[in-house]
Design a protein around this motif. Structure first.
Motif, PDB file in Angstrom:
ATOM      1  N   THR A   1      13.537  35.775  33.725  1.00  0.00           N
ATOM      2  CA  THR A   1      13.296  36.323  35.058  1.00  0.00           C
ATOM      3  C   THR A   1      11.894  36.907  35.166  1.00  0.00           C
ATOM      4  N   MET A   2      11.475  37.606  34.144  1.00  0.00           N
ATOM      5  CA  MET A   2      10.159  38.248  34.193  1.00  0.00           C
ATOM      6  C   MET A   2       9.034  37.223  34.113  1.00  0.00           C
ATOM      7  N   ALA A   3       9.323  36.096  33.482  1.00  0.00           N
ATOM      8  CA  ALA A   3       8.276  35.087  33.312  1.00  0.00           C
ATOM      9  C   ALA A   3       7.717  34.647  34.648  1.00  0.00           C
ATOM     10  N   SER A   4       8.577  34.547  35.644  1.00  0.00           N
ATOM     11  CA  SER A   4       8.066  34.143  36.957  1.00  0.00           C
ATOM     12  C   SER A   4       7.691  35.330  37.824  1.00  0.00           C
ATOM     13  N   ALA A   5       8.295  36.484  37.573  1.00  0.00           N
ATOM     14  CA  ALA A   5       8.062  37.622  38.463  1.00  0.00           C
ATOM     15  C   ALA A   5       6.879  38.490  38.058  1.00  0.00           C
ATOM     16  N   TYR A   6       6.651  38.598  36.764  1.00  0.00           N
ATOM     17  CA  TYR A   6       5.637  39.553  36.304  1.00  0.00           C
ATOM     18  C   TYR A   6       4.493  38.847  35.587  1.00  0.00           C
ATOM     19  N   ARG A   7       3.660  38.181  36.334  1.00  0.00           N
ATOM     20  CA  ARG A   7       2.589  37.417  35.699  1.00  0.00           C
ATOM     21  C   ARG A   7       1.589  38.309  34.994  1.00  0.00           C
ATOM     22  N   ALA A   8       1.484  39.545  35.459  1.00  0.00           N
ATOM     23  CA  ALA A   8       0.482  40.426  34.859  1.00  0.00           C
ATOM     24  C   ALA A   8       1.075  41.316  33.772  1.00  0.00           C
ATOM     25  N   LEU A   9       2.251  40.971  33.289  1.00  0.00           N
ATOM     26  CA  LEU A   9       2.890  41.808  32.277  1.00  0.00           C
ATOM     27  C   LEU A   9       2.031  41.925  31.025  1.00  0.00           C
ATOM     28  N   GLU A  10       1.915  43.148  30.527  1.00  0.00           N
ATOM     29  CA  GLU A  10       1.081  43.376  29.352  1.00  0.00           C
ATOM     30  C   GLU A  10       1.853  43.886  28.150  1.00  0.00           C
ATOM     31  N   LYS A  11       2.928  44.580  28.424  1.00  0.00           N
ATOM     32  CA  LYS A  11       3.608  45.219  27.291  1.00  0.00           C
ATOM     33  C   LYS A  11       5.115  45.048  27.361  1.00  0.00           C
ATOM     34  N   ILE A  12       5.698  44.694  26.226  1.00  0.00           N
ATOM     35  CA  ILE A  12       7.156  44.610  26.110  1.00  0.00           C
ATOM     36  C   ILE A  12       7.594  45.456  24.928  1.00  0.00           C
ATOM     37  N   HIS A  13       8.530  46.349  25.207  1.00  0.00           N
ATOM     38  CA  HIS A  13       9.057  47.215  24.150  1.00  0.00           C
ATOM     39  C   HIS A  13      10.573  47.086  24.182  1.00  0.00           C
ATOM     40  N   LEU A  14      11.159  46.584  23.102  1.00  0.00           N
ATOM     41  CA  LEU A  14      12.607  46.362  23.061  1.00  0.00           C
ATOM     42  C   LEU A  14      13.247  47.148  21.923  1.00  0.00           C
ATOM     43  N   LYS A  15      14.417  47.660  22.196  1.00  0.00           N
ATOM     44  CA  LYS A  15      15.153  48.343  21.126  1.00  0.00           C
ATOM     45  C   LYS A  15      16.596  47.847  21.089  1.00  0.00           C
ATOM     46  N   ARG A  16      17.013  47.436  19.931  1.00  0.00           N
ATOM     47  CA  ARG A  16      18.386  46.919  19.709  1.00  0.00           C
ATOM     48  C   ARG A  16      18.727  45.783  20.670  1.00  0.00           C
ATOM     49  N   MET A  17      17.825  44.839  20.790  1.00  0.00           N
ATOM     50  CA  MET A  17      18.098  43.651  21.584  1.00  0.00           C
ATOM     51  C   MET A  17      18.158  42.437  20.659  1.00  0.00           C
ATOM     52  N   SER A  18      18.860  41.404  21.120  1.00  0.00           N
ATOM     53  CA  SER A  18      18.838  40.132  20.414  1.00  0.00           C
ATOM     54  C   SER A  18      17.749  39.274  21.028  1.00  0.00           C
ATOM     55  N   VAL A  19      16.749  38.982  20.222  1.00  0.00           N
ATOM     56  CA  VAL A  19      15.583  38.243  20.712  1.00  0.00           C
ATOM     57  C   VAL A  19      15.503  36.941  19.933  1.00  0.00           C
ATOM     58  N   THR A  20      15.393  35.812  20.632  1.00  0.00           N
ATOM     59  CA  THR A  20      15.300  34.553  19.902  1.00  0.00           C
ATOM     60  C   THR A  20      13.838  34.102  19.798  1.00  0.00           C
ATOM     61  N   ASP A  21      13.603  33.106  18.946  1.00  0.00           N
ATOM     62  CA  ASP A  21      12.259  32.533  18.827  1.00  0.00           C
ATOM     63  C   ASP A  21      11.850  31.925  20.163  1.00  0.00           C
ATOM     64  N   ASP A  22      12.813  31.354  20.864  1.00  0.00           N
ATOM     65  CA  ASP A  22      12.503  30.780  22.181  1.00  0.00           C
ATOM     66  C   ASP A  22      12.045  31.860  23.141  1.00  0.00           C
ATOM     67  N   ASP A  23      12.697  33.004  23.083  1.00  0.00           N
ATOM     68  CA  ASP A  23      12.277  34.125  23.937  1.00  0.00           C
ATOM     69  C   ASP A  23      10.827  34.474  23.651  1.00  0.00           C
ATOM     70  N   LEU A  24      10.488  34.525  22.374  1.00  0.00           N
ATOM     71  CA  LEU A  24       9.112  34.881  22.012  1.00  0.00           C
ATOM     72  C   LEU A  24       8.138  33.818  22.506  1.00  0.00           C
ATOM     73  N   ALA A  25       8.573  32.584  22.473  1.00  0.00           N
ATOM     74  CA  ALA A  25       7.719  31.514  22.990  1.00  0.00           C
ATOM     75  C   ALA A  25       7.492  31.687  24.486  1.00  0.00           C
ATOM     76  N   VAL A  26       8.536  32.063  25.197  1.00  0.00           N
ATOM     77  CA  VAL A  26       8.392  32.310  26.638  1.00  0.00           C
ATOM     78  C   VAL A  26       7.391  33.432  26.879  1.00  0.00           C
ATOM     79  N   VAL A  27       7.477  34.466  26.087  1.00  0.00           N
ATOM     80  CA  VAL A  27       6.521  35.575  26.202  1.00  0.00           C
ATOM     81  C   VAL A  27       5.103  35.055  25.999  1.00  0.00           C
TER      82      VAL A  27
END
Lengths: 601, 191
Positions: free
Chosen positions: A120-146
């Protein structure tokens, strides 16, 4: 429809597309313009929440100007709702699983997936600079999207996350050209055998200011790391994993003398090095001596204690020292801690014993945060630290604000002493490892000690209790713990009254986690007036029934009431009672990604 | 604890000279030993592969606890693991257990190298454990006059003949032992 396409002719709002920037034109709405400019300075989310409630135009202005998003529970709201309200976000913080997941009390595939958020953020927040996650399940694909979606991406901080590996890291470091911060803290990172350190762009200098990978279990390519450090002139924080030996650390230190935060890696000699290599000791001393700026020191993952004195040259500057992976005794600690006059944060293993804690109390008069972890977490283990150490700290470190203390025995007297001597305490977490242990001197329950804490520590917001506790302790907590926001209870209490006292008395309670305590349905009902104000309630191995949980769910439609068993058996019940109850408020109803064994009532 | 002693005693009483067998190590003549070791000493039963849920929680060095409670004390498993590894490693300093396999045997054993001061003692121990004859070591010919040849895997992953290097060096580089049949061991001693 996304923000990029929105372009109203009355000039209300127009957002730019895909260039990594937002811009807005307001020909007529001077007042909103002024308000927005003022609101740009408002950082606190509590203040912003208040602002947004004033009226519709303030709500809009606040929504346009909020750049830092904080989602305390990833399931409390759907990603789409968030991106539709806040359109100019640059920084996102999301928290997922409840804390008891750290102690294997949450089944593996429970949830907290980053995927729906990142898409969702990939299309909505083009100017995103920082992501801070705690206790989330993050996949390699997610990181690729980032890596592919945010051209200005600068900071990635992952705390207690899992689901990704070194291949995901490789994509991020190779494609995020503006990357300044990459911090991996206590994550589970799978070893895909990808040399991710070598994937940083090799041309020119990097923008790296902080690189932390101490939790990454796989070995790294040291030559690449050395070259990376050499071409990162802005690097201030470097936290190495246990595969970096002392001689390697030395090579890095001489390339980065301006570091402020250092995680030392293993802090033991490499395999090839001869054991007593005293010729290098003076080298190490001078390397540390050259690092005048280090204020925060951690690592020591496999410490060879004879090398600890190498850090002596920088002790006087340290404000934070983390020795919680270092199995050292009091005699090894003393020469170092005696020099740490400015220390404010100290994490250590109980191997230093009460004697070590006394040394800390004598020198570290500015200590704000202390954590003492058990080297042997068994219930019948010898306890190297006790009420003696706690008392020493209480008397010596009057400025203490936060304490986490594991021990095998404790007295009410020591806890009372701390409550009186450390009036600034905000966080008090005492873990007496032996369950149901009373005061080791008087044989009484630990009620009075914890009672004194809530009574005397007027700033207390976080409390974790242990030892033998009756309902009386909870009566005290309910009566005096008016500022308590987080409460952790395990193996405590006598009856429903205990929980009732807390739910009725702690008006600011937001996070409640209880395990193995005799609290049941009627206690649960006494919190109906308050559950909507809370981030979550966790109760496992207590005495709540399915009926009781259903009752709550019926009364509070906006509360998501999850029931499950830790062993993932369906149904959620273990005998007459529910195994685990986890409930939280949500604007968007029950989550769609609940696994089969989770029942949402 | 008593049952463990009994097992060892029985091994000591076996007459080695006539006991050359390819059967299961430590079995057969004394079926009582197996039964008692399965039901008694937790350490032995875990070695024999029958894992009860408590075995996973108990390290062999800690006394048995009444019951292991999941997630208690609240120390992150990440932190627990590291310390547990270190604890085992530091306790390993006083015991150097290596796996020992014997060709033809269905399961492996574990042997504490620190219990022995020399190759002679190690051979005696192996022969007792596996009820086999290993024979004498000769520098040129390797092991002569026996159907079994002791070999070991060193730090580099190579399989070496036991006995070539000084005892101390052997102890520090031996990762596991394998007792090969001498017909397969041809070629190891030729250098």
């Amino acid at each position: 429809m996304n923000n990029n396409q929105m372009c109203e002719s009355d000039g209300k709002s127009r957002t730019g597309s895909g260039t990594g920037e937002y811009f807005i034109t307001y020909p007529d709405q001077v007042l909103e313009n002024v308000l927005e400019n003022v609101l740009l300075f408002l950082k606190s989310r509590y203040d912003r929440n208040a602002v947004s409630l004033v009226c519709k135009s303030w709500y809009r202005a606040e929504a346009y100007t909020r750049s830092d998003l904080f989602i305390g529970n990833c399931y409390s709201v759907a990603p789409r709702r968030v991106t539709q309200r806040f359109t100019r976000v640059r920084s996102v913080t999301i928290k997922g699983k409840p804390r008891f997941a750290d102690f294997s009390l949450l089944p593996q595939d429970w949830g907290a997936h980053f995927t729906p958020w990142v898409l969702t953020m990939a299309s909505a927040y083009r100017a995103l600079e920082k992501i801070h996650l705690k206790r989330m399940s993050v996949t390699d694909d997610d990181l690729a999207v980032v890596a592919h979606s945010f051209p200005n991406f600068k900071e990635l901080v992952l705390v207690c996350c899992d689901g990704f590996g070194t291949s995901g890291l490789a994509v991020v470091v190779s494609e995020c050209r503006c990357l300044r911060v990459l911090e991996l803290i206590e994550d589970e990172v799978t070893d895909d055998e990808v040399d991710w350190i070598s994937c940083f762009p090799s041309d020119g200098v990097t923008n790296l200011e902080s690189l932390a990978f101490d939790c990454v279990e796989s070995a790294i390519n040291f030559e690449s790391l050395e070259k990376l450090v050499a071409r990162s002139p802005l690097l201030k924080k470097l936290r190495l994993n246990r595969h970096v030996s002392i001689p390697q650390l030395y090579r890095l230190l001489i390339r980065a003398p301006r570091l402020t935060h250092l995680g030392t890696g293993s802090f033991s000699p490499s395999e090839e090095q001869p054991q007593n290599d005293s010729s290098r000791e003076s080298d190490y001393l001078s390397a540390f001596a050259a690092c005048r700026s280090i204020v925060c020191l951690s690592g020591f993952r496999e410490i060879a204690p004879e090398y600890l004195p190498a850090i002596v040259p920088i002790c006087a500057n340290l404000t934070s020292l983390n020795l919680s992976y270092a199995n050292i005794d009091a005699e090894q600690l003393k020469p170092v801690i005696r020099l740490c006059h400015k220390l404010q944060v100290f994490w250590v293993l109980d191997s230093i014993c009460d004697e070590g804690l006394q040394a800390v109390a004598e020198t570290c008069k500015d200590l704000r945060e202390l954590r003492v972890f058990p080297i042997d977490a068994a219930e019948n283990a010898e306890g190297p630290v006790s009420e003696v150490g706690l008392l020493a700290i209480a008397l010596g470190c009057r400025k203490l604000q936060s304490i986490l203390y594991f021990c095998q025995q404790m007295t009410n007297a020591a806890v009372v002493a701390m409550s009186k001597n450390c009036p600034d305490l905000v966080v008090f977490r005492l873990c007496i490892i032996g369950r149901y242990r009373p005061d080791c001197l008087t044989g009484e329950p630990m009620d009075e000690g914890f009672g004194a804490i809530v009574k005397n520590c007027k700033k207390l917001t976080r409390l974790a209790v242990s030892g033998l506790l009756t309902d009386k302790a909870f009566c005290y907590i309910g009566q005096y713990g008016k500022l308590v926001k987080t409460l952790s209870v395990a193996f405590a209490g006598d009856s429903d009254m205990g929980l009732k006292y807390v739910l009725e008395g702690c008006t600011n309670l937001q996070k409640l986690e209880i395990r193995d305590s005799p609290f049941g349905d009627s206690a649960l009902l006494s919190g109906l007036h308050h559950f909507y104000n809370m981030r979550f309630v966790w109760m496992s191995s207590c005495r709540v029934t399915r009926e009781g949980c259903l009752n709550v769910a019926r009364h509070l439609p906006r509360l998501v009431v999850e029931v499950f068993r830790r062993d993932e058996e369906e149904g959620g019940e273990r005998g007459d009672f529910v195994d685990t109850l986890y409930m939280y408020r949500s604007l968007d109803g029950p989550r769609a990604d609940a696994p089969r064994f989770v029942k949402i009532l | 604890m008593d049952q463990k002693k009994t097992t060892l005693d029985l091994f000591n009483n076996v007459d080695l000279a006539t006991e050359l067998r390819l059967g299961l190590p430590g079995t057969d003549n004394q079926p009582e030993i197996i039964k008692s070791s399965l039901s008694g000493n937790k350490r032995t039963s875990s070695e024999m592969g029958s894992s009860t849920c408590t075995d996973e929680n108990e390290s062999r060095f800690s006394p048995p606890t009444k019951e292991q409670v999941v997630g208690w004390p609240p120390v992150r498993s990440y932190r627990k693991n590291i310390l547990q590894v270190k604890k085992t490693e530091s306790e390993m300093g006083s015991g150097m257990y290596v796996k020992v396999s014997m060709d033809g045997a269905p399961y492996l054993r574990k042997l504490d190298l620190k219990m022995y001061q020399s190759y002679e003692e190690l051979m005696k121990g192996l022969q007792v454990m596996f009820k086999c004859i290993i024979g004498l070591y000769f520098e040129r010919e390797g092991y002569n006059g026996s159907q079994h040849v002791p070999t070991y895997e060193d730090k580099d992953g190579d399989w070496m003949l036991v006995g070539d290097v000084p005892w101390e060096m052997f102890i520090s580089s031996c990762k596991r032992l394998r007792i090969m049949k001498s017909c397969e061991a041809r070629g190891l001693g030729d250098c």
